[in-house]
Design an enzyme around this catalytic site. Structure first.
Site, PDB file in Angstrom:
ATOM      1  N   THR A  74       2.481   1.100   3.798  1.00 32.02           N
ATOM      2  CA  THR A  74       3.295   0.941   5.014  1.00 32.02           C
ATOM      3  C   THR A  74       4.052   2.236   5.302  1.00 32.02           C
ATOM      4  O   THR A  74       4.099   2.707   6.444  1.00 32.02           O
ATOM      5  CB  THR A  74       4.267  -0.243   4.847  1.00 32.02           C
ATOM      6  OG1 THR A  74       3.496  -1.426   4.612  1.00 32.02           O
ATOM      7  CG2 THR A  74       5.132  -0.434   6.069  1.00 32.02           C
ATOM      8  N   ASN A 154      -8.316  -5.839   7.274  1.00 29.93           N
ATOM      9  CA  ASN A 154      -7.869  -6.599   6.101  1.00 29.93           C
ATOM     10  C   ASN A 154      -8.196  -8.083   6.187  1.00 29.93           C
ATOM     11  O   ASN A 154      -8.362  -8.742   5.172  1.00 29.93           O
ATOM     12  CB  ASN A 154      -6.366  -6.405   5.875  1.00 29.93           C
ATOM     13  CG  ASN A 154      -5.560  -6.493   7.136  1.00 29.93           C
ATOM     14  OD1 ASN A 154      -5.827  -5.789   8.111  1.00 29.93           O
ATOM     15  ND2 ASN A 154      -4.578  -7.371   7.161  1.00 29.93           N
ATOM     16  N   GLN A 182      -8.110  -0.888   3.167  1.00 24.92           N
ATOM     17  CA  GLN A 182      -9.084  -1.908   2.762  1.00 24.92           C
ATOM     18  C   GLN A 182     -10.481  -1.317   2.568  1.00 24.92           C
ATOM     19  O   GLN A 182     -11.413  -2.049   2.228  1.00 24.92           O
ATOM     20  CB  GLN A 182      -9.126  -3.052   3.783  1.00 24.92           C
ATOM     21  CG  GLN A 182      -7.822  -3.813   3.899  1.00 24.92           C
ATOM     22  CD  GLN A 182      -7.489  -4.642   2.642  1.00 24.92           C
ATOM     23  OE1 GLN A 182      -8.320  -4.850   1.764  1.00 24.92           O
ATOM     24  NE2 GLN A 182      -6.242  -5.113   2.559  1.00 24.92           N
ATOM     25  N   GLY A 203      -2.177   1.860  -3.641  1.00 22.74           N
ATOM     26  CA  GLY A 203      -2.537   1.626  -5.038  1.00 22.74           C
ATOM     27  C   GLY A 203      -2.899   0.181  -5.320  1.00 22.74           C
ATOM     28  O   GLY A 203      -3.924  -0.105  -5.947  1.00 22.74           O
ATOM     29  N   HIS A 204      -2.070  -0.762  -4.822  1.00 19.69           N
ATOM     30  CA  HIS A 204      -2.239  -2.142  -5.287  1.00 19.69           C
ATOM     31  C   HIS A 204      -3.424  -2.869  -4.669  1.00 19.69           C
ATOM     32  O   HIS A 204      -3.699  -4.007  -5.031  1.00 19.69           O
ATOM     33  CB  HIS A 204      -0.939  -2.944  -5.114  1.00 19.69           C
ATOM     34  CG  HIS A 204      -0.607  -3.351  -3.721  1.00 19.69           C
ATOM     35  ND1 HIS A 204      -0.635  -4.656  -3.305  1.00 19.69           N
ATOM     36  CD2 HIS A 204      -0.224  -2.632  -2.656  1.00 19.69           C
ATOM     37  CE1 HIS A 204      -0.267  -4.722  -2.038  1.00 19.69           C
ATOM     38  NE2 HIS A 204      -0.017  -3.511  -1.622  1.00 19.69           N
ATOM     39  N   THR A 240      12.638  11.635  -5.714  1.00 23.51           N
ATOM     40  CA  THR A 240      12.023  11.979  -7.001  1.00 23.51           C
ATOM     41  C   THR A 240      10.707  11.224  -7.177  1.00 23.51           C
ATOM     42  O   THR A 240      10.628  10.024  -6.884  1.00 23.51           O
ATOM     43  CB  THR A 240      12.996  11.629  -8.153  1.00 23.51           C
ATOM     44  OG1 THR A 240      14.212  12.334  -7.911  1.00 23.51           O
ATOM     45  CG2 THR A 240      12.440  12.027  -9.506  1.00 23.51           C
ATOM     46  N   CYS A 331       2.941 -17.470   9.291  1.00 23.07           N
ATOM     47  CA  CYS A 331       3.918 -18.472   9.681  1.00 23.07           C
ATOM     48  C   CYS A 331       5.060 -17.755  10.407  1.00 23.07           C
ATOM     49  O   CYS A 331       5.783 -17.001   9.807  1.00 23.07           O
ATOM     50  CB  CYS A 331       4.437 -19.164   8.430  1.00 23.07           C
ATOM     51  SG  CYS A 331       5.435 -20.584   8.804  1.00 23.07           S
TER      52      CYS A 331
END
Ligand code: PLP
Length: 392
Positions: A74, A154, A182, A203-204, A240, A331
């Site tokens: 993001t 996505n 994606q 990364g995730h 950092t 929602c």
């Protein structure tokens, strides 16, 4: 307890054990600040430089300095869009698509409020990008231009023709960004072939942890920093460095490169196709959302609607049976609104609320797909028996 079956990998992925192992030393003994001049700093500054080289190689970037480590995708999307337009110093045009992630649509909305001309290109009923409208938008807009169009969606997994989109954008004098969150790890990415100026990955979504994103910035691209502070990332992103996560990100890139060449993606594609064919055969009144050609979608994604029932209730009952997937709905304000992606595709009213996304990963097994194929038709039949929209 029954083991859970995780089929929601477009939301997030399990961190690979190799990634966690690579990170651990940087959460324990190697905890220095990379900006420090002493040995503690040096012991982490060198691995970061190496990680930057690994990520650059993963994307085909010419130089490691073109890789910026950021807090998430993001942030990287926001940085690309707000940073490039801020460098113009005047209003211009941003061309994007109607089916982008909110990480792109949000900053575009902000730019519209600030007086920029924002054009959202639509998709057809199969979720495919409208190239004609895109060509017309590029032609009709004088002044500075930014194109921000995703590589793969996505929700549906639909792949956009990013090579052509980037080439047309560059030919029209635009700066081109793509959200490749994606696509990364599922399709080869090479910025030597695809002439984008900026590209985002997370990364995730590729077996590294949450809390790390990458923005590729081609040398010479004019961009202002989004986060002002220290001189980190060559003054382009203050703060950092998140050392362990940067190391984990690089390891995930190495693993993804290996997985793209060892046939893992073909195995995932085979499992996805098995799930898709099985559900269409056993669940009457079901339809795939998105083009069904085999290579039109990333190999791990299936978005399917079961007509006349609510996707949320199917998910709830699947979750009860240990199967974790997600719906195409968000929602909003207490009401269940169909997702903007499904709406943009013009999915019929009877199917719009019943969409479910199954997304696989390299850890998905055939046995898990078989169990899913056993449970989903049962749940759908149970829900249909209760549905006021089905004639009983
Ligand atoms: N872009 C796309 C296409 C995504 O799928 C996501 C997450 O779902 C993001 C951006 C944002 O990622 P994050 O929430 O990690 O910042």
């Amino acid at each position: 307890m029954r083991p859970l079956i995780y089929l929601d990998n477009n939301a997030t992925t399990k961190p690979a054990p190799e990634v966690v192992e690579a990170m651990v030393p940087y959460l324990s003994e190697a905890w220095g600040n990379p900006s420090s001049m002493h040995a503690f700093g040096g012991s982490v500054a060198r691995p970061i430089a190496q990680a930057r080289e690994t990520v650059a190689a993963f994307l085909g970037a010419e130089r490691p300095e073109e890789i910026l480590f950021e807090g998430c995708a993001t942030e990287a999307d926001n940085h690309a869009i707000l940073g490039v337009t801020a460098a113009w110093g005047q209003p211009g045009t941003v061309i994007t698509s109607r089916v982008e992630h909110p990480a792109v649509l949000g900053p575009c909305l902000r730019l519209r409020e600030q007086g920029h001309n924002v054009i959202e290109i639509g998709v057809n009923g199969e979720g495919l990008f409208d190239m004609e409208a895109y060509a017309a938008a590029l032609e009709a807009t004088p002044g500075p231009k930014l194109v921000s169009v995703m590589w793969a969606n996505n929700e549906t997994g639909i792949i956009f023709p990013i090579q052509q989109i980037a080439e047309m954008g560059k030919a029209a004098g635009a700066t081109v960004h793509t959200d490749a969150v994606q696509a990364a790890g599922k399709l080869p990415i090479d910025v030597r072939q695809v002439p984008v100026d900026l590209l985002t990955i997370a990364g995730h979504k590729m077996h590294a942890p949450k809390g790390i994103g990458v923005l590729y910035v081609r040398r010479g691209t004019r961009i202002k920093p989004l986060i002002l502070g220290g001189h980190q990332e060559r003054g382009r992103r203050g703060g950092t460095e998140n050392v362990p996560y940067i190391i984990g990100m690089a390891k995930a890139c190495e693993l993804a490169t290996a997985a793209l060449s060892d046939g893992s993606e073909n195995r995932i594609l085979h499992l996805r196709d098995k799930l898709e064919a099985g559900l269409l055969a056993t669940c009457p009144d079901s339809r795939v959302n998105g083009c069904r050609e085999r290579n039109a979608r990333v190999p791990n994604t299936l978005n399917i609607s079961f007509e006349y029932i609510e996707g949320e209730s199917v998910l709830y009952h699947l979750s009860d049976r240990g199967i974790c997937a997600s719906s195409g709905s968000a929602c909003a304000a207490g009401s269940l609104e169909p997702s903007h992606v499904i709406r943009a595709m013009g999915v019929p009213f009877t199917a719009v609320h019943g969409s479910i996304r199954f997304s696989l990963s390299r850890y998905t097994t055939e046995e898990e797909i078989d169990i899913t194929l056993h449970h989903v038709p049962e749940v759908v039949a149970e829900m249909r028996a209760l549905s006021p929209f089905v004639k009983h």
